[in-house]
Write an enzyme that holds these catalytic residues in place. Structure first.
Site, PDB file in Angstrom:
ATOM      1  CG  ASP A 297      50.985  44.651  57.334  1.00  8.67           C
ATOM      2  OD1 ASP A 297      50.118  43.808  57.070  1.00  8.67           O
ATOM      3  OD2 ASP A 297      52.137  44.351  57.693  1.00  8.67           O
TER       4      ASP A 297
ATOM      5  CG  ASN B 143      49.538  37.578  53.796  1.00  7.25           C
ATOM      6  OD1 ASN B 143      50.195  38.500  54.283  1.00  7.25           O
ATOM      7  ND2 ASN B 143      48.280  37.360  54.120  1.00  7.25           N
ATOM      8  CG  HIS B 144      46.927  40.797  51.751  1.00  7.55           C
ATOM      9  ND1 HIS B 144      45.574  40.686  51.544  1.00  7.55           N
ATOM     10  CD2 HIS B 144      47.127  40.537  53.062  1.00  7.55           C
ATOM     11  CE1 HIS B 144      44.979  40.390  52.677  1.00  7.55           C
ATOM     12  NE2 HIS B 144      45.905  40.292  53.629  1.00  7.55           N
TER      13      HIS B 144
END
Length: 190
Positions: free
Chosen positions: A35, A106-107
């Site tokens: 992240d 997911n991004h």
């Protein structure tokens, strides 16, 4: 070159891209990050503090493994710079007997699939200036897009299974192999 910090690094494009393996033996040392979301300064600080790379953005982790668990896209101002640094370090790590594992989050999947709700305005504005639709930046014809499509959704390193966000009970019940999960994920990108 990053205009606000003055940082710069260079590298050559890879002559050949291949899908990553999905299982690896346990390395002597491993750093796991997730992240980063385009925060190049934080990413740089983490990698240099952990001695994964030196001040000139060179791989210094030897045979160590750097595991990046997705969501390097969106929110931050330096997504592409982070991706190009990973691309560079991946090559250098392999030459030193180490490994960079970039697991799709997911991004990454959203950006490769045309879902841009979380993309910073900077990128949309840059796309307009360049007169190139943002959807083409990471498609199957761009270098970063082709490179990202070689990455896995899940990998096993030693006794540990890595993925972004976990495995649902429904998926676990299917008893699909890691290879099957990664093939299905790749087949459905974009």
């Amino acid at each position: 070159r990053l205009s606000q910090s003055g940082d710069q690094f260079s590298f050559q494009l890879k002559s050949k891209l291949r899908n990553e393996k999905d299982q690896y033996p346990m390395p002597e040392q491993m750093l796991v990050l997730s992240d980063i979301e385009g925060n190049f300064e934080a990413f740089k600080l983490m990698l240099t503090s952990a001695r994964v790379m030196g001040p000139d953005f060179e791989w210094t982790y030897g045979k160590g493994h750097l595991v990046l668990l997705g969501d390097f896209f969106d929110r931050g101002l330096n997504v592409t710079e982070c991706l190009w640094l990973i691309y560079k370090l991946e090559y250098e790590a392999e030459a030193a007997g180490g490994k960079v594992h970039f697991i799709l989050g997911n991004h990454e999947v959203m950006n490769m699939s045309g879902y841009f709700d979380y993309v910073r305005n900077k990128y949309k504005e840059n796309a307009q200036i360049l007169e190139e639709d943002y959807s083409l930046w990471f498609d199957a014809n761009s270098e970063l897009g082709r490179w990202l499509r070689t990455k896995n959704a899940v990998e096993k390193i030693g006794d540990y299974v890595f993925c972004h966000g976990g495995i649902s009970p429904t998926l676990a019940d299917t008893r699909l192999s890691l290879n099957d999960i990664n093939r299905i994920a790749r087949d459905n990108l974009g």
